[in-house]
Design a protein around this motif. Structure first.
Motif, PDB file in Angstrom:
ATOM      1  N   LYS A  28       0.748  -1.045  -0.009  1.00 17.07           N
ATOM      2  CA  LYS A  28      -0.129  -0.006   0.140  1.00 17.07           C
ATOM      3  C   LYS A  28       0.793   1.211   0.184  1.00 17.07           C
ATOM      4  N   GLY A  29       0.574   2.083  -0.807  1.00 16.39           N
ATOM      5  CA  GLY A  29       1.116   3.322  -0.818  1.00 16.39           C
ATOM      6  C   GLY A  29       2.349   3.430  -2.434  1.00 16.39           C
ATOM      7  N   PRO A  30       2.986   4.609  -2.193  1.00 18.10           N
ATOM      8  CA  PRO A  30       3.126   5.694  -1.176  1.00 18.10           C
ATOM      9  C   PRO A  30       1.766   6.554  -0.877  1.00 18.10           C
ATOM     10  N   VAL A  31       1.616   6.959   0.436  1.00 20.32           N
ATOM     11  CA  VAL A  31       0.659   7.796   0.622  1.00 20.32           C
ATOM     12  C   VAL A  31       1.027   8.852   1.732  1.00 20.32           C
ATOM     13  N   ASP A  32       0.221  10.032   1.523  1.00 14.56           N
ATOM     14  CA  ASP A  32       0.569  11.051   2.625  1.00 14.56           C
ATOM     15  C   ASP A  32      -0.639  10.622   3.980  1.00 14.56           C
ATOM     16  N   MET A  33       0.036  10.493   5.044  1.00 13.73           N
ATOM     17  CA  MET A  33      -0.663  10.372   6.356  1.00 13.73           C
ATOM     18  C   MET A  33      -0.525  11.404   6.966  1.00 13.73           C
ATOM     19  N   GLU A  34      -1.819  12.097   7.543  1.00 14.14           N
ATOM     20  CA  GLU A  34      -1.904  13.340   8.377  1.00 14.14           C
ATOM     21  C   GLU A  34      -1.287  13.019   9.540  1.00 14.14           C
ATOM     22  N   HIS A  35      -0.135  14.050  10.013  1.00 12.93           N
ATOM     23  CA  HIS A  35       0.530  14.049  11.174  1.00 12.93           C
ATOM     24  C   HIS A  35       1.641  12.972  11.255  1.00 12.93           C
ATOM     25  N   ARG A  36       1.594  12.077  10.309  1.00 14.86           N
ATOM     26  CA  ARG A  36       2.680  10.838  10.537  1.00 14.86           C
ATOM     27  C   ARG A  36       3.805  11.091   9.214  1.00 14.86           C
ATOM     28  N   GLY A  37       3.460  11.795   8.102  1.00 21.83           N
ATOM     29  CA  GLY A  37       4.438  11.798   7.117  1.00 21.83           C
ATOM     30  C   GLY A  37       3.824  10.960   5.896  1.00 21.83           C
ATOM     31  N   ARG A  38       4.901  10.620   4.770  1.00 22.89           N
ATOM     32  CA  ARG A  38       4.454  10.111   3.610  1.00 22.89           C
ATOM     33  C   ARG A  38       5.352   8.735   3.911  1.00 22.89           C
ATOM     34  N   GLY A  39       4.533   7.561   3.713  1.00 21.37           N
ATOM     35  CA  GLY A  39       4.786   6.261   3.840  1.00 21.37           C
ATOM     36  C   GLY A  39       4.504   5.384   2.727  1.00 21.37           C
ATOM     37  N   VAL A  40       5.074   4.122   2.937  1.00 22.90           N
ATOM     38  CA  VAL A  40       4.541   2.855   1.980  1.00 22.90           C
ATOM     39  C   VAL A  40       4.979   1.585   2.627  1.00 22.90           C
ATOM     40  N   LEU A  41       4.039   0.754   2.545  1.00 23.81           N
ATOM     41  CA  LEU A  41       4.044  -0.624   3.288  1.00 23.81           C
ATOM     42  C   LEU A  41       4.414  -1.579   2.201  1.00 23.81           C
TER      43      LEU A  41
END
Length: 267
Positions: free
Chosen positions: A145-158
């Motif tokens: 899943k991702g990459p996506v921008d997560m509010e408060h957490r940052g940009r990530g990819v699983l």
């Protein structure tokens, strides 16, 4: 090299593809194909530092998340085991050690009625999530899943690395936790256990931007910025499933082992 004590705790069974799907949807979007117990509030992911540091340390494991079928039981176990404290934020449970953030928990249950397995997932800091993702896929890794921008957490990819070990790559909002000496109850170290150490080293040397390594007896230490960041433990079982294994710093490993068993863990 300092001796590192690692504890393993017994979890319940769940097919790996369900675990991966849950990790992806829960940790990156706040939704899941598994059922949550408790309220219907949205998942409230928080920043990984109490205040911005504006510093980044590629290759450092900067966060740990636990998906568990029973948050209440996990809170009791880890609270008594390591002295951790917890704050409930809707479906998300934030973990602190001596006032510092160290991780989070999310409760999941299988809709199919099957048993679920508690699972710790490490987050690795990367300079550029999209470039890291491109490199990973070119090397044969898998994006869940991702990459996506997560509010408060940052940009990530699983992702899973080319040998199947799961981790989340993150460029954290506000920066990574500062380097400091781990105190009792902090995450002390992160190893990847692998039966293909040469392939694992070649891959992570680039992904984690490690500048050097120390080779020991069937063990390697990966370094950047003059700091030890992670280890590669060589395993010689042909059918071994490559995985990341985190360690917690404790004052007395022998007492921890006894307590783990008394709390229902398996050593």
């Amino acid at each position: 090299m300092k001796k590192i004590q690692t504890l393993f705790f017994k979890g319940l069974r769940l097919r790996s593809w369900i675990i991966i799907a849950a990790l992806a949807l829960v940790l990156l979007t706040g939704c899941s194909s598994l059922e949550f117990s408790g309220s219907s509030e949205e998942l409230q992911l928080t920043s990984i530092t109490a205040s911005p540091t504006n510093e980044y340390h590629p290759g450092k494991v900067i966060w740990h998340a636990l998906l568990t079928p029973d948050v209440a039981a996990a809170r009791k176990f880890y609270g008594e085991q390591f002295g951790w404290s917890f704050e409930q934020l809707g479906r998300y449970t934030e973990i602190t050690n001596q006032g510092r953030k160290v991780g989070g928990m999310v409760e999941i249950k299988s809709k199919e009625g099957g048993e679920t397995e508690a699972y710790w997932l490490g987050y690795m800091s990367v300079s550029d999530v999209d470039k890291a993702t491109d490199f990973l896929t070119a090397q044969g890794g898998l994006v869940h899943k991702g990459p996506v921008d997560m509010e408060h957490r940052g940009r990530g990819v699983l992702v899973s690395d080319p040998q199947g070990a799961q981790l989340l790559l993150l460029h954290a909002a506000g920066g990574d936790p500062e380097d400091r000496e781990p105190v009792i109850g902090d995450w002390l170290w992160n190893d990847i256990w692998t039966n293909v150490p040469e392939k694992t080293f070649t891959f992570y040397q680039v992904l984690g931007e490690y500048e050097s390594s120390i080779d020991g007896n069937n063990y390697q230490v990966l370094q950047s910025e003059g700091k030890w960041r992670a280890g590669i433990r060589h395993v010689f079982e042909e059918d071994f499933k490559v995985r990341w294994v985190p360690s917690v710093r404790v004052a007395n490993p022998e007492l921890i082992v006894d307590k783990a068993e008394s709390l229902g863990g398996v050593v």
